[in-house]
Scaffold this motif. Sequence first.
Motif, PDB file in Angstrom:
ATOM      1  N   MET A 138       0.605  -1.574  -0.063  1.00  0.00           N
ATOM      2  CA  MET A 138       0.171  -0.327  -0.419  1.00  0.00           C
ATOM      3  C   MET A 138       0.993   1.055   0.206  1.00  0.00           C
ATOM      4  O   MET A 138       2.240   1.336   0.858  1.00  0.00           O
ATOM      5  N   ARG A 139       0.426   2.250  -0.891  1.00  0.00           N
ATOM      6  CA  ARG A 139       1.212   3.902  -0.982  1.00  0.00           C
ATOM      7  C   ARG A 139       0.679   4.846   0.301  1.00  0.00           C
ATOM      8  O   ARG A 139      -0.758   4.645   0.004  1.00  0.00           O
ATOM      9  N   ILE A 140       1.208   4.323   1.348  1.00  0.00           N
ATOM     10  CA  ILE A 140       0.623   5.629   2.801  1.00  0.00           C
ATOM     11  C   ILE A 140       0.919   7.086   2.936  1.00  0.00           C
ATOM     12  O   ILE A 140       2.620   7.107   2.393  1.00  0.00           O
ATOM     13  N   GLY A 141       0.554   7.628   2.152  1.00  0.00           N
ATOM     14  CA  GLY A 141       0.813   9.658   2.772  1.00  0.00           C
ATOM     15  C   GLY A 141       1.133  10.142   4.623  1.00  0.00           C
ATOM     16  O   GLY A 141      -0.323   9.293   4.486  1.00  0.00           O
ATOM     17  N   MET A 142       2.115  10.194   5.277  1.00  0.00           N
ATOM     18  CA  MET A 142       1.607  10.606   6.267  1.00  0.00           C
ATOM     19  C   MET A 142       1.986  12.034   6.469  1.00  0.00           C
ATOM     20  O   MET A 142       2.448  12.138   6.471  1.00  0.00           O
ATOM     21  N   VAL A 143       1.109  12.930   7.085  1.00  0.00           N
ATOM     22  CA  VAL A 143       1.112  14.439   7.724  1.00  0.00           C
ATOM     23  C   VAL A 143       1.525  14.193   9.081  1.00  0.00           C
ATOM     24  O   VAL A 143       0.416  14.188   9.818  1.00  0.00           O
ATOM     25  N   CYS A 144       1.926  15.249   9.310  1.00  0.00           N
ATOM     26  CA  CYS A 144       3.105  15.693  10.957  1.00  0.00           C
ATOM     27  C   CYS A 144       2.961  16.906  10.340  1.00  0.00           C
ATOM     28  O   CYS A 144       3.288  18.116  10.071  1.00  0.00           O
ATOM     29  N   PRO A 145       1.871  17.812  11.598  1.00  0.00           N
ATOM     30  CA  PRO A 145       2.238  19.279  11.767  1.00  0.00           C
ATOM     31  C   PRO A 145       3.754  19.706  12.153  1.00  0.00           C
ATOM     32  O   PRO A 145       3.755  21.172  12.232  1.00  0.00           O
ATOM     33  N   TYR A 146       3.962  18.828  13.168  1.00  0.00           N
ATOM     34  CA  TYR A 146       5.193  19.456  14.116  1.00  0.00           C
ATOM     35  C   TYR A 146       6.761  19.519  13.589  1.00  0.00           C
ATOM     36  O   TYR A 146       6.511  18.580  12.864  1.00  0.00           O
ATOM     37  N   SER A 147       6.969  19.756  13.794  1.00  0.00           N
ATOM     38  CA  SER A 147       8.638  20.175  13.440  1.00  0.00           C
ATOM     39  C   SER A 147       9.416  18.735  13.417  1.00  0.00           C
ATOM     40  O   SER A 147       9.196  18.149  14.640  1.00  0.00           O
ATOM     41  N   PHE A 148       9.563  17.936  12.158  1.00  0.00           N
ATOM     42  CA  PHE A 148      10.124  16.518  12.798  1.00  0.00           C
ATOM     43  C   PHE A 148      11.910  16.661  13.684  1.00  0.00           C
ATOM     44  O   PHE A 148      11.575  15.048  14.059  1.00  0.00           O
ATOM     45  N   SER A 155      -1.671  23.577  10.780  1.00  0.00           N
ATOM     46  CA  SER A 155      -0.563  23.660   9.831  1.00  0.00           C
ATOM     47  C   SER A 155      -0.292  22.590   8.725  1.00  0.00           C
ATOM     48  O   SER A 155      -1.510  22.594   8.467  1.00  0.00           O
ATOM     49  N   VAL A 156       0.584  22.016   8.531  1.00  0.00           N
ATOM     50  CA  VAL A 156       0.645  21.857   6.871  1.00  0.00           C
ATOM     51  C   VAL A 156      -0.415  20.443   7.105  1.00  0.00           C
ATOM     52  O   VAL A 156      -1.006  20.447   5.942  1.00  0.00           O
ATOM     53  N   SER A 157      -0.984  19.774   8.012  1.00  0.00           N
ATOM     54  CA  SER A 157      -1.972  18.787   8.330  1.00  0.00           C
ATOM     55  C   SER A 157      -3.519  19.347   7.203  1.00  0.00           C
ATOM     56  O   SER A 157      -3.930  18.786   6.981  1.00  0.00           O
ATOM     57  N   LEU A 158      -3.802  20.626   8.004  1.00  0.00           N
ATOM     58  CA  LEU A 158      -4.681  21.141   7.404  1.00  0.00           C
ATOM     59  C   LEU A 158      -5.004  21.462   6.040  1.00  0.00           C
ATOM     60  O   LEU A 158      -5.751  21.494   5.524  1.00  0.00           O
ATOM     61  N   MET A 159      -3.521  21.787   5.355  1.00  0.00           N
ATOM     62  CA  MET A 159      -3.855  21.913   4.409  1.00  0.00           C
ATOM     63  C   MET A 159      -3.688  20.843   3.596  1.00  0.00           C
ATOM     64  O   MET A 159      -4.415  20.805   2.102  1.00  0.00           O
ATOM     65  N   ALA A 160      -2.845  20.617   3.414  1.00  0.00           N
ATOM     66  CA  ALA A 160      -3.028  18.712   3.111  1.00  0.00           C
ATOM     67  C   ALA A 160      -4.504  18.057   3.026  1.00  0.00           C
ATOM     68  O   ALA A 160      -5.076  17.605   2.098  1.00  0.00           O
ATOM     69  N   LEU A 161      -4.926  18.795   4.586  1.00  0.00           N
ATOM     70  CA  LEU A 161      -6.664  18.110   3.680  1.00  0.00           C
ATOM     71  C   LEU A 161      -7.640  18.887   3.291  1.00  0.00           C
ATOM     72  O   LEU A 161      -8.474  17.932   2.799  1.00  0.00           O
ATOM     73  N   TRP A 162      -6.795  19.845   3.164  1.00  0.00           N
ATOM     74  CA  TRP A 162      -7.724  20.772   2.015  1.00  0.00           C
ATOM     75  C   TRP A 162      -7.823  20.092   0.739  1.00  0.00           C
ATOM     76  O   TRP A 162      -8.203  20.513  -0.401  1.00  0.00           O
ATOM     77  N   ALA A 163      -6.345  19.666   0.653  1.00  0.00           N
ATOM     78  CA  ALA A 163      -6.292  19.858  -1.019  1.00  0.00           C
ATOM     79  C   ALA A 163      -6.786  17.915  -1.439  1.00  0.00           C
ATOM     80  O   ALA A 163      -6.055  17.443  -2.361  1.00  0.00           O
ATOM     81  N   ALA A 164      -6.746  17.239  -0.317  1.00  0.00           N
ATOM     82  CA  ALA A 164      -6.220  16.097  -0.646  1.00  0.00           C
ATOM     83  C   ALA A 164      -8.366  15.028  -1.513  1.00  0.00           C
ATOM     84  O   ALA A 164      -9.002  16.116  -1.588  1.00  0.00           O
ATOM     85  N   GLU A 165      -7.729  14.455  -2.499  1.00  0.00           N
ATOM     86  CA  GLU A 165      -8.527  13.700  -3.165  1.00  0.00           C
ATOM     87  C   GLU A 165      -8.670  12.131  -2.846  1.00  0.00           C
ATOM     88  O   GLU A 165      -9.790  11.929  -3.314  1.00  0.00           O
ATOM     89  N   GLN A 166      -7.872  11.523  -2.272  1.00  0.00           N
ATOM     90  CA  GLN A 166      -7.710  10.085  -2.223  1.00  0.00           C
ATOM     91  C   GLN A 166      -8.650  10.385  -0.499  1.00  0.00           C
ATOM     92  O   GLN A 166      -8.630  11.725   0.198  1.00  0.00           O
ATOM     93  N   PRO A 167      -8.707   9.029  -0.087  1.00  0.00           N
ATOM     94  CA  PRO A 167      -9.381   8.351   1.158  1.00  0.00           C
ATOM     95  C   PRO A 167      -8.621   8.721   2.374  1.00  0.00           C
ATOM     96  O   PRO A 167      -7.219   9.050   1.540  1.00  0.00           O
ATOM     97  N   VAL A 168      -8.822   9.814   2.878  1.00  0.00           N
ATOM     98  CA  VAL A 168      -7.923  10.696   4.564  1.00  0.00           C
ATOM     99  C   VAL A 168      -8.509   9.804   5.839  1.00  0.00           C
ATOM    100  O   VAL A 168      -9.494   9.653   6.058  1.00  0.00           O
ATOM    101  N   VAL A 169      -7.683   9.159   6.420  1.00  0.00           N
ATOM    102  CA  VAL A 169      -7.657   8.807   7.396  1.00  0.00           C
ATOM    103  C   VAL A 169      -7.575  10.380   8.894  1.00  0.00           C
ATOM    104  O   VAL A 169      -6.200  10.644   8.569  1.00  0.00           O
ATOM    105  N   ALA A 170      -7.485  10.641   9.522  1.00  0.00           N
ATOM    106  CA  ALA A 170      -7.100  11.087   9.879  1.00  0.00           C
ATOM    107  C   ALA A 170      -6.943  10.647  12.046  1.00  0.00           C
ATOM    108  O   ALA A 170      -7.640  10.287  12.110  1.00  0.00           O
ATOM    109  N   THR A 171      -5.402  11.430  12.684  1.00  0.00           N
ATOM    110  CA  THR A 171      -5.591  10.549  14.097  1.00  0.00           C
ATOM    111  C   THR A 171      -5.325  12.054  14.779  1.00  0.00           C
ATOM    112  O   THR A 171      -4.414  12.772  14.859  1.00  0.00           O
ATOM    113  N   PHE A 172      -6.404  11.947  15.283  1.00  0.00           N
ATOM    114  CA  PHE A 172      -6.196  13.503  17.254  1.00  0.00           C
ATOM    115  C   PHE A 172      -5.357  12.834  17.859  1.00  0.00           C
ATOM    116  O   PHE A 172      -5.615  12.127  18.120  1.00  0.00           O
TER     117      PHE A 172
END
Length: 395
Positions: free
Chosen positions: A1-11, A100-117
């Motif tokens: 599976m091709r998985i894209g993860m987004v972390c909002p905080y500086s890595f 941060s970047v997670s919110l921007m990725a949500l705006w731009a997403a077209e593929q299925p999205v899973v969100a962790t809080f």
Amino acid sequence: MRIGMVCPYSFDVPGGVQFHVRDLAEVFLDQGHEVSVLAPADDDEPLPPYLVSCGRAVPVRYNGSVARLTFGPVTSARVGRWLEHGRFDVLHLHEPVTPSVSLMALWAAEQPVVATFHTSTTRSRAMHAAQPLLRPSLEKIHARIAVSEDAAQTVRSHLGGDTYIIPNGVHVERFARAGRVPAWQGTPAAPTLAFLGRVDERRKGLAVALAAMPRVLDAHPGARLLVAGPGDASETLRHADPRASAATELLGPVSDGDKESLLASVDAYLAPHLGGESFGIVLVEAMAAGAPVLASDLPPFLRVLDDGRAGATFPVGSADGLADAVLDVLGDGSVRERLRAAGRARAPLFDWTGVSGQVMAVYETVRAGADAAPPERARLWGRLVRGGAGTGAER
């Protein structure tokens, strides 16, 4: 599976969300999946090969701490390119309502999205403020994950809807087999206690630990408090009892290996946090390493510790309560061994093997339902955002 993860905080700055994203990504890579992580990071820092930087972050006060976030047209451009290049089967966003970047990725997403809080707070300003911005994109989130019941309650209160509860993960075996360091090991005459956390964040409770030390030193004059973590503790130490300050050793930030060895070496781990916690990953790490856990009775900590059966608890903010727990553990070997055994028995419930399997099950459920085309409004919103990302904002 091709998985894209987004972390909002500086890595490149230590933090619980960053460690969670890192470990989950590496577990899935080891299982043969393709994983790419997008996160803020200093481009000059050495980064893991699976990480794509979306730019340098700036410090922002958030949830009683300081988060390093990034936002704006440059970030938007990088998000758009990453999504186009990745062609992910599933997009996993962490803290998607943090600005941060997670919110921007949500705006731009077209593929299925899973969100962790990850956050637990009764009144989340970020979630409240983000609702108007999130409304066109909320329907894109196919599945919500919360790392604890407390985090799930925060999501339900502000966003509504169903939420899977999947805890943070720990590499239990790494902590269980960690070697002890003689300099950190205690003796009957000079026991050692550990505190881990950002030392200049009040909510981590270092001041409570220091306030408990005089009573501990009365009974065990050679006791030492080993403090590991980033930040400047000079102000807190200056206001502490001189004996407590003298018995405290500041180790600064420690590597993963040193953290494992520290927890395996000490006579007890102290978690005197005051609030703002949604889980308590370091409690699990301490249990896995065999350190008796003494924690404030925050609801998330009580859940991790099985209502006090896997660790001793005391009232939040009570230095006397912490001192009582320390003296009980140091003064009675049977208590110490009982807590060690109970902690070691409970820690495997949070091992990455099981946790990653639960997350993958969510991914597969989301993919199975992705055949139904998303509403046109969600697709149009994503295309509008991506269109803005391709305007040459970085040139």
